[in-house]
Design an enzyme around this catalytic site. Structure first.
Site, PDB file in Angstrom:
ATOM      1  N   CYS A  36       1.196  -1.468   0.299  1.00 26.07           N
ATOM      2  CA  CYS A  36      -0.238   0.110  -0.202  1.00 26.07           C
ATOM      3  C   CYS A  36       1.161   1.333  -0.200  1.00 26.07           C
ATOM      4  CB  CYS A  36      -0.898  -0.241   1.382  1.00 26.07           C
ATOM      5  SG  CYS A  36      -2.056   1.409   1.412  1.00 26.07           S
ATOM      6  N   HIS A  62      -7.542  -4.394  -4.014  1.00 27.09           N
ATOM      7  CA  HIS A  62      -6.058  -4.039  -2.022  1.00 27.09           C
ATOM      8  C   HIS A  62      -6.077  -4.930  -1.534  1.00 27.09           C
ATOM      9  CE1 HIS A  62      -4.000  -0.727  -2.021  1.00 27.09           C
ATOM     10  NE2 HIS A  62      -4.102  -0.883  -0.018  1.00 27.09           N
ATOM     11  N   ASP A  74      -8.654  -3.332  -8.139  1.00 29.01           N
ATOM     12  CA  ASP A  74      -7.921  -2.528  -6.841  1.00 29.01           C
ATOM     13  C   ASP A  74      -8.796  -1.528  -6.587  1.00 29.01           C
ATOM     14  OD1 ASP A  74      -6.064  -0.663  -4.868  1.00 29.01           O
ATOM     15  OD2 ASP A  74      -4.245  -1.941  -5.096  1.00 29.01           O
TER      16      ASP A  74
END
Length: 234
Positions: free
Chosen positions: A121, A202, A170
């Site tokens: 991330c 994600h 995502d």
């Protein structure tokens, strides 16, 4: 296996989670945390690297703060990139210089300090960014679903081979941004591979989040990550 450590280098205070391999010496991987902070998942990832023969240091860019919900996580991440990124840069530089002086990360057969970086991330963003900023120090980069628009990444400065991991569904990183990153890598003739796992969201690697975790793909990408670091750091 690992432990929390703190140290000072050139007046910069750094803390994080350090995991060490059980047998012998090995290269080092700097692990950048997700927007949650240095939580147990990141510590577990560091321990897993140690089991594979790497020193792993999960640097705490939030300086002890943790988030338990997306709102606070977003606030901490925005504060890091908008207000404290020069401080984070100093912390990363200090960590690199500190570990160069320690008896870890040095690979005798190669004859130098071998350092890789990975992150998830916002940590994936850090992997890209600092891989460019400290290009002479990092020998391999594995960013997991890094965000490309939150800070400017100078692809032209990257020297290390890259294995970039993304999720096809995502919600934070449109595939159009991934394509732009590929185009930048093409432009600079980088040694970069991109893997996109379709059908997952994600953070699919994070086994503490059952709503997004995908066991098959997580195991697959871990094997690929270890193989990549073994190739370029050992």
């Amino acid at each position: 296996m690992g432990r929390m450590v703190s140290f000072s280098k050139d007046g910069v205070e750094v803390s994080g989670y350090l995991a060490e391999p059980e047998f012998g010496k090995g290269p080092m991987v700097l692990v950048f945390h997700e927007w949650w902070g240095l939580v147990d998942h990141i510590k577990d990832v560091c321990d897993r690297y140690a089991k594979e023969g790497f020193y792993a240091f999960g640097i705490d860019l939030y300086k002890g703060q943790r988030a338990k919900d997306p709102e606070n996580a977003g606030r901490l991440m925005q504060d890091l990139f908008q207000n404290r990124f020069s401080e984070a840069e100093a912390m990363v530089k200090a960590a690199i210089e500190y570990f160069k002086e320690q008896d870890m990360g040095y690979v005798a057969r190669i004859g130098e300090f071998m350092l890789g970086a990975t992150g998830f991330c916002c940590g994936g963003t850090c992997t890209w960014y600092f891989g460019a900023k400290f290009a002479d120090d990092f020998k391999a980069l594995v960013p997991y679903y890094g965000l490309y628009s939150i800070v400017p990444i100078d692809f032209s400065k990257i020297k290390a081979p890259v294995l970039a991991i993304h999720a096809g569904k995502d919600a934070f990183i449109p595939l159009s941004e991934v394509v732009k990153a590929i185009e930048e890598c093409n432009k600079e003739n980088l040694n970069a591979q991109f893997i996109i796992y379709s059908g997952v969201d994600h953070a699919f690697f994070n086994d503490t989040r059952p709503e997004v975790y995908h066991e098959e793909y997580a195991n697959d990408v871990w094997e690929k990550t270890i193989a990549f670091f073994n190739k370029h750091l050992k």
